[in-house]
Write an enzyme that holds these catalytic residues in place. Structure first.
Site, mmCIF file in Angstrom:
data_model
loop_
_atom_site.group_PDB
_atom_site.id
_atom_site.type_symbol
_atom_site.label_atom_id
_atom_site.label_comp_id
_atom_site.label_asym_id
_atom_site.label_seq_id
_atom_site.Cartn_x
_atom_site.Cartn_y
_atom_site.Cartn_z
ATOM 1 N N LYS A 120 36.142 43.823 40.238
ATOM 2 C CA LYS A 120 35.552 42.482 40.280
ATOM 3 C C LYS A 120 36.426 41.586 39.417
ATOM 4 O O LYS A 120 36.516 41.762 38.204
ATOM 5 C CB LYS A 120 34.124 42.498 39.769
ATOM 6 C CG LYS A 120 33.441 41.127 39.801
ATOM 7 C CD LYS A 120 32.008 41.230 39.303
ATOM 8 C CE LYS A 120 31.314 39.890 39.328
ATOM 9 N NZ LYS A 120 29.911 39.988 38.831
ATOM 10 N N ARG A 128 33.927 34.733 31.592
ATOM 11 C CA ARG A 128 33.762 36.184 31.699
ATOM 12 C C ARG A 128 35.094 36.917 31.792
ATOM 13 O O ARG A 128 35.162 38.047 32.265
ATOM 14 C CB ARG A 128 32.880 36.500 32.921
ATOM 15 C CG ARG A 128 31.480 35.944 32.753
ATOM 16 C CD ARG A 128 30.649 36.033 34.012
ATOM 17 N NE ARG A 128 29.306 35.491 33.769
ATOM 18 C CZ ARG A 128 28.472 35.103 34.711
ATOM 19 N NH1 ARG A 128 28.816 35.205 35.980
ATOM 20 N NH2 ARG A 128 27.279 34.626 34.407
ATOM 21 N N LYS A 177 35.832 42.599 44.853
ATOM 22 C CA LYS A 177 35.204 41.270 44.896
ATOM 23 C C LYS A 177 36.021 40.305 44.048
ATOM 24 O O LYS A 177 36.304 40.629 42.887
ATOM 25 C CB LYS A 177 33.772 41.368 44.363
ATOM 26 C CG LYS A 177 33.040 40.038 44.255
ATOM 27 C CD LYS A 177 31.686 40.206 43.586
ATOM 28 C CE LYS A 177 30.983 38.860 43.468
ATOM 29 N NZ LYS A 177 29.684 38.973 42.777
#
Length: 339
Positions: free
Chosen positions: A205, A227, A258
Site C-alpha cells: 500500500k 502517512r 494499492k
C-alpha cells in the site's frame, strides 16, 4: 525448400488475430468474470441513510437498513464478494479507535445481517483505525505523534477478531504496521478461528495522492501530518518486495497492491514471485474518479476504456480487482457481454 520453411513466417502476426475468436484466444488470462470482482462499500452509522459522496459520483454511503435493497440486484447478477468500510458520524472517536471493535461500529452490525441475507456472499472487512481515531492515523500514537507499533498491532488484532467473531470471511488489514499479519493470525488461532477466516493483506500500500476521495468518503483523513512513515514510498520496489516477504512469512492468505494503475509493475513482480497466492488489486477512489470524469466529459468511452484497464490489470497478474465500478461491470456481464 529446406526443412522448417521460411523463418519469416514466424513473424506473421495478423494470421493470429484476423477474427474475433482468434483475438479472444490471445487474452484468455485477461477475461473478467464475477469471480474477479470485489465491491467496496461504505457503511455509515445512520441506519436509514443513503449519502451520496460528492467526490465519487454515483457512489454512496449506506446505512445498514439500506444495504439489502442495494445489494440484492447485484447478488442476483453474480456478485460474489464485498469489502466493508465503516464510517462514523455520531459515534465518538478517540486516540485508540476504541469503537472500531464495539457494537457501535456499523460494520460489526452489518456483517451478521449480510451473512443471513446473502449466505453465499463472501464478506471482507477492512481492518484499520483511521476512521475511528480522533487523530485519523492508522495506528496508536505516542505523545510526540509517532506510531507505537506494538500497541498498534495489538489493537488491530482486537479489531480483526471482532470482525471474525461477527462472521466475516476475510479480514483485510490496511494499516501497514509492521507485524500486524502475525498478530492477527495469532489472535485468530488463540480464538479457534484461524481455519475459518482468511487474512487479505494490503501488502504493498503506497503513500499515494490518489486516496483523496476515499478519505472524504470514509471521513478518515489524518488530522495532522501524513502517512508516509508507514505507507510505502511510491518510488520503491524493494520495500514492496520486503513487505510481501514479511506478510507471506507471517501467514497472509492473499496479497494486495494499492493503488494499482500506476503500480502494475509491482503487481507483476509480486505475482511472479508468489504465483501461489491470490493477487488482489485495489482500483482506488482517485483512479475511479479519473476514469469517471474522463467518460463524463466524453473524452473517452467508459465501457471501452474500463474494459481495457481491467484487461491490463488481469494481464499484469491481478486475480481479483476491488473496484467501485463493480455494479456497472456486473450489468455488462449479466447482459451477456464479454470483458
Amino acid at each position: 525448400m529446406a526443412s522448417g520453411g521460411n523463418p519469416a513466417n514466424k513473424h506473421i502476426l495478423h494470421s493470429s488475430i484476423f477474427n474475433k475468436t482468434l483475438r479472444g484466444w490471445q487474452g484468455l488470462n485477461c477475461e473478467i468474470t464475477q469471480k474477479n470482482l470485489m465491491y467496496p462499500i461504505f457503511i455509515v452509522d445512520d441506519e436509514n441513510a443513503v449519502q451520496p459522496i460528492q467526490s465519487m459520483p454515483g457512489i454512496s454511503r449506506f446505512g445498514i437498513n439500506r444495504l439489502k435493497d442495494h445489494l440484492s440486484p447485484l447478488v442476483e447478477k453474480g456478485l460474489q464478494s464485498v469489502l466493508l468500510f465503516g464510517v462514523i458520524n455520531n459515534v465518538p472517536k478517540d486516540e485508540t479507535g476504541s469503537n472500531a471493535s464495539t457494537e457501535k461500529n456499523p460494520v460489526l452490525k452489518a456483517v451478521p445481517k449480510l451473512k443471513t441475507w446473502f449466505p453465499s456472499l463472501t464478506v471482507a472487512c477492512d481492518v484499520c483505525l483511521c476512521a475511528y481515531t480522533s487523530h485519523g492515523h492508522c495506528g496508536i500514537l505516542d505523545k510526540d505523534g509517532y506510531i507505537k507499533n506494538d500497541d498498534s498491532i495489538k489493537r488491530l488484532a482486537e479489531v480483526a477478531l471482532a470482525y471474525a467473531k461477527a462472521g466475516a470471511d476475510i479480514v483485510a488489514p490496511s494499516d501497514m504496521m509492521d507485524g500486524r499479519i502475525g498478530a492477527i493470525k495469532q489472535s485468530l488461532r488463540d480464538n479457534g478461528l484461524v481455519n475459518r477466516v482468511s487474512v487479505l493483506s494490503y501488502t504493498a500500500k503506497f503513500a499515494s495522492n490518489l486516496y483523496g476521495p476515499f478519505r472524504d468518503a470514509s471521513k478518515s483523513a489524518p488530522a495532522f501530518g501524513d502517512r508516509k512513515c508507514y505507507q510505502l514510498p511510491s518510488e520503491s520496489t524493494g520495500l514492496a518486495l520486503r513487505a510481501a516477504a514479511r506478510d507471506v512469512e507471517e501467514g497472509a492468505d492473499m496479497l494486495m497492491v494499492k493503488p494499482v494503475l500506476i503500480y502494475m509493475d509491482i503487481v507483476k513482480e509480486l505475482k511472479n514471485k508468489y504465483p501461489e497466492y491470490p493477487m488482489f488489486v485495489y482500483q482506488v477512489s482517485g483512479e475511479f474518479a479519473m476514469i469517471h470524469h474522463a467518460a463524463k466529459a466524453e473524452a473517452v468511452d467508459l465501457r471501452l476504456v474500463l474494459t481495457e484497464v481491467l484487461s491490463s490489470l488481469r494481464r499484469s497478474g491481478a486475480d481479483v480487482i476491488i473496484t467501485y465500478f463493480t455494479p456497472q461491470i456486473l450489468d455488462w456481464i449479466h447482459g451477456g457481454s464479454k470483458l
